[in-house]
Each structure stands twice: as structure tokens, then as C-alpha cells.
Enzyme design. Sequence first.
Site, PDB file in Angstrom:
ATOM      1  CD  GLU A  76      42.226 -11.679  36.502  1.00 46.71           C
ATOM      2  OE1 GLU A  76      41.529 -12.154  35.582  1.00 46.71           O
ATOM      3  OE2 GLU A  76      41.771 -11.006  37.434  1.00 46.71           O
ATOM      4  CB  CYS A  82      44.056 -15.305  27.338  1.00 43.64           C
ATOM      5  SG  CYS A  82      43.344 -13.666  27.440  1.00 43.64           S
ATOM      6  CB  CYS A 101      42.510  -1.540  31.583  1.00 41.63           C
ATOM      7  SG  CYS A 101      42.195  -1.015  29.883  1.00 41.63           S
ATOM      8  CB  CYS A 124      35.272  -1.013  28.302  1.00 40.68           C
ATOM      9  SG  CYS A 124      36.356  -0.632  26.920  1.00 40.68           S
ATOM     10  CB  CYS A 144      35.867  -4.174  30.932  1.00 42.23           C
ATOM     11  SG  CYS A 144      37.430  -5.051  31.098  1.00 42.23           S
ATOM     12  N   GLY A 158      44.206  -5.099  30.365  1.00 42.91           N
ATOM     13  CA  GLY A 158      44.954  -4.006  29.745  1.00 42.91           C
ATOM     14  C   GLY A 158      44.632  -3.808  28.282  1.00 42.91           C
ATOM     15  CD  GLU A 159      43.806  -1.250  23.716  1.00 43.19           C
ATOM     16  OE1 GLU A 159      42.707  -1.829  23.868  1.00 43.19           O
ATOM     17  OE2 GLU A 159      44.514  -1.397  22.703  1.00 43.19           O
ATOM     18  CB  SER A 196      41.893  -8.129  21.610  1.00 35.49           C
ATOM     19  OG  SER A 196      40.602  -7.590  21.720  1.00 35.49           O
ATOM     20  CB  SER A 241      36.783  -4.487  21.742  1.00 32.24           C
ATOM     21  OG  SER A 241      37.703  -5.487  22.090  1.00 32.24           O
ATOM     22  CG  LEU A 242      32.243  -2.476  16.288  1.00 34.55           C
ATOM     23  CD1 LEU A 242      32.985  -1.168  16.082  1.00 34.55           C
ATOM     24  CD2 LEU A 242      31.889  -3.090  14.920  1.00 34.55           C
ATOM     25  CG  HIS A 243      32.118  -4.436  22.610  1.00 35.30           C
ATOM     26  ND1 HIS A 243      32.139  -5.790  22.372  1.00 35.30           N
ATOM     27  CD2 HIS A 243      33.253  -4.173  23.322  1.00 35.30           C
ATOM     28  CE1 HIS A 243      33.230  -6.310  22.915  1.00 35.30           C
ATOM     29  NE2 HIS A 243      33.908  -5.353  23.486  1.00 35.30           N
ATOM     30  CG  ASN A 245      32.029 -13.326  30.730  1.00 32.08           C
ATOM     31  OD1 ASN A 245      31.499 -14.392  31.012  1.00 32.08           O
ATOM     32  ND2 ASN A 245      32.986 -13.212  29.832  1.00 32.08           N
ATOM     33  CB  CYS A 281      40.283 -10.022  31.245  1.00 27.11           C
ATOM     34  SG  CYS A 281      39.255  -8.871  30.337  1.00 27.11           S
TER      35      CYS A 281
HETATM   36  N1  SAH Z   1      41.789  -3.950  25.759  1.00 29.43           N
HETATM   37  C1  SAH Z   1      41.636  -4.929  24.747  1.00 29.43           C
HETATM   38  C2  SAH Z   1      41.846  -6.357  25.205  1.00 29.43           C
HETATM   39  C3  SAH Z   1      41.329  -6.770  26.554  1.00 29.43           C
HETATM   40  S1  SAH Z   1      39.691  -7.280  26.789  1.00 29.43           S
HETATM   41  C4  SAH Z   1      40.295  -4.773  24.073  1.00 29.43           C
HETATM   42  O1  SAH Z   1      39.516  -3.954  24.492  1.00 29.43           O
HETATM   43  O2  SAH Z   1      40.062  -5.433  23.073  1.00 29.43           O
HETATM   44  C5  SAH Z   1      39.379  -8.640  25.765  1.00 29.43           C
HETATM   45  C6  SAH Z   1      37.974  -8.649  25.225  1.00 29.43           C
HETATM   46  O3  SAH Z   1      37.008  -8.933  26.259  1.00 29.43           O
HETATM   47  C7  SAH Z   1      37.540  -7.318  24.618  1.00 29.43           C
HETATM   48  O4  SAH Z   1      36.806  -7.571  23.444  1.00 29.43           O
HETATM   49  C8  SAH Z   1      36.656  -6.741  25.694  1.00 29.43           C
HETATM   50  O5  SAH Z   1      35.797  -5.759  25.200  1.00 29.43           O
HETATM   51  C9  SAH Z   1      35.963  -7.985  26.190  1.00 29.43           C
HETATM   52  N2  SAH Z   1      35.337  -7.880  27.501  1.00 29.43           N
HETATM   53  C10 SAH Z   1      35.726  -7.192  28.582  1.00 29.43           C
HETATM   54  N3  SAH Z   1      34.874  -7.348  29.597  1.00 29.43           N
HETATM   55  C11 SAH Z   1      33.923  -8.182  29.147  1.00 29.43           C
HETATM   56  C12 SAH Z   1      32.743  -8.721  29.728  1.00 29.43           C
HETATM   57  N4  SAH Z   1      32.375  -8.438  30.966  1.00 29.43           N
HETATM   58  N5  SAH Z   1      31.993  -9.540  28.950  1.00 29.43           N
HETATM   59  C13 SAH Z   1      32.337  -9.846  27.696  1.00 29.43           C
HETATM   60  N6  SAH Z   1      33.423  -9.355  27.092  1.00 29.43           N
HETATM   61  C14 SAH Z   1      34.209  -8.531  27.811  1.00 29.43           C
END
Ligand code: SAH
Length: 349
Positions: A92, A105, A112, A116, A119, A159-160, A191, A214-216, A290, A333
Amino acid sequence: MKKDILSFTLSELAEVLNAFSLPKYRAAQVYRWLHKEGVSSFAEMTDISLAHRELLNDNFVIFTCVIEKKLISEYDSTVKYLFRLNDGEFVETVVMKYKYGYSVCVSSQVGCRMGCKFCASTLSGVVRNLYPSEILSQVYTAERDIGERISHIVMMGMGEPLDNYDNVMRFLSLITDENGKNISMRHISLSTCGIVPKINELAQKDLQLPLSVSLHAPNNTLRSAMMPVNRKWPVEELIKACKQYTSVTSRRISFEYALVAGQNDTPACAAELASLLKGMLCHINLIPVNEVKETGFKRSSQDNVQRFSDILAKKGFAVTVRRRMGSDINAACGQLRRKTQTEGIKEKS
Ligand code: SAH
């Protein structure tokens, strides 16, 4: 086996073509067709002799992205592509229009393996890494399709990127090459979910590449529950690597923080995040999560997002809430590929 021509640097291309007795200027011409014009076949290289085009076609392959699906958001004209790769896999790519230009993007892997929990890209694991050519081709194909110059790139698709480190580094050097698209490194951001040794390696390269992390979550308990990668490289190690990245590159880091209702969106979490990032040159990007059907994570209410943001702003942090672009077209994504997989919109070829 045919060689992946789009992944060669100009000097490598000159060398491999030299082995076929093609002169240096031919390599420059071919490279220009590939990387400035973004062609997807040797037949389009009209100033190359027919004999040389045939030779190229017999020995090399241009990895391309074929548009399998294209969705255009009615809200903000975000375009989302589902691209089919040469081996039938899907990735994508999303194009967003901003005041400063078009940003794309890109994905770095098919699937991946980071796992997470919120995701969609990781739900069925990783299939394979993308070649540098396949990451470039996402940009070239999107650019040709929209007919506008792409000026910015975010590596935030499937992907990472740091799990496909060598190919991503090569992609970066090709996309910033002045003989190709010549996109400024400052206009690209990468990212990562926090592969600490690779962040350290990247810092040493001092590429002037903006980094998003991506800290979260503000602590190990919460973060490990959301992101398995945290069990290997916990928050303290990640923050240490981020500080190192900033001190070597003098670039501020952007921390991504997806807000999940009732999990990481409380005032206590905001305060904990503020003390974790205290004194760092950084920016915090809040993303109301999302909702992905399979994950069960619920988005924070607007009030909670605002409350979280206010707490951080009061502590002096630069904080933004991400606009939800293309929310009507599965722009988060992994969602479109997954839909294709699970609903079988089209069989893989
Ligand atoms: N693997 C990398 C880049 C891909 S994801 C990473 O982890 O950063 C891009 C961003 O979208 C990351 O910050 C990821 O944590 C976030 N992301 C993935 N799924 C998501 C979702 N359902 N809602 C909001 N952010 C999401």
C-alpha cells in the site's frame, strides 16, 4: 536470473553495463530514464538503440508497481494505492496533498513482523522485505499517476523500515540522488517502532534524516502490552537512543502516540509522558487510533485527545493532533491489503 536494474546506483550501473560493453554515457541515459522519468519498461527508453534495449531487456528487470486498486478520498483528495509487485504480492502507498506539496507514504515490507497490537499491517506477519527498487517504484508510479511532482516522502506505510535496514538505506541514497528524483533528505522522514541498535547505526550516518519514533506509551508495562518490540528494547533504551540521535544529528525527533480509549489516554499517562521526554528536542504527534476490526482498540474521544494534548502543551511540548486523512478509504496502513486478502477482492496472480 535477470538483475534488478532499479536498485543499482549510477556507478554500479556503469560497471554492470560496462561488462556488456555498453559505454558510460549509456549508463547515464538508462539511469535518467529509470530514475528521472520513472519509466516501467525498456521500450520507453527511446534514445537507446534497439539492440541495447533488447540487451537490457534480456538481462535486467525493472521492478514495477502495477495499480491494482486506487481509492480517492472524498474529504481531502488523499489517494491510496494497492500496488501489485512483480511476484504478485501487494503493498500500500498513500499520496497526500499538503500546502507545501505532495507527500507519499511508502511501504518498506510486505506485511510486518513487529506485532504491534493495534496495527493492521502486522496481522499476518511479514512476507518479505521490499527491494530498494520496489520502494522507489512506489514513488515513481504514484508520481506518474497523479501527474504532479512528489516533494516529500514518509516511510510510514506497511513494514518496519529498520527491519529492512540495508534496502531502506539504499532506497534513501537513490531517491536523494541528484541524478534521479533528487528529493531532499530533509523532506523524508522515517518512522520506527524502536529497533534500538539500528537507530544508533542510523545516528552515526548523520544523514539529516528526520526520525519519527512510534512511542505510544510512557512506560514499559503499557508499551510492552501494545508493542512486543518493547520487550526487547524497553523504553529507557529507546529514549537513550533517541537522545543520542538528536545529539549526533541535531534533529528533533517526532514521537508518535496513538491514543487508545481507556488505555494510554489518561491525564496520568500524559504527565508520565511529559516527564519521560522532559528536556528533549522533540515534537509529539498524537494520533487518535484508527480502529481496525481485528484489533478491538477503540479511539479516544475528542475530549480526551484535547485533554491529553493540553497537558503536554502546558508543559511546553510542541504537540499536534494528526489530521485523519483519507479516513474514508482505509488510509491507515495495512487495511486495504488485508481487506483484499480476507475478502479476496482479486486473487493473487
Ligand atoms: N513500522 C513503523 C512504520 C509503520 S506504521 C513504525 O512502527 O513506526 C506508521 C505509524 O502508524 C506508526 O506510528 C504506527 O504505530 C502507527 N499505526 C499503526 N496502526 C495504527 C492504527 N491502527 N492507528 C493509529 N496509528 C497506527
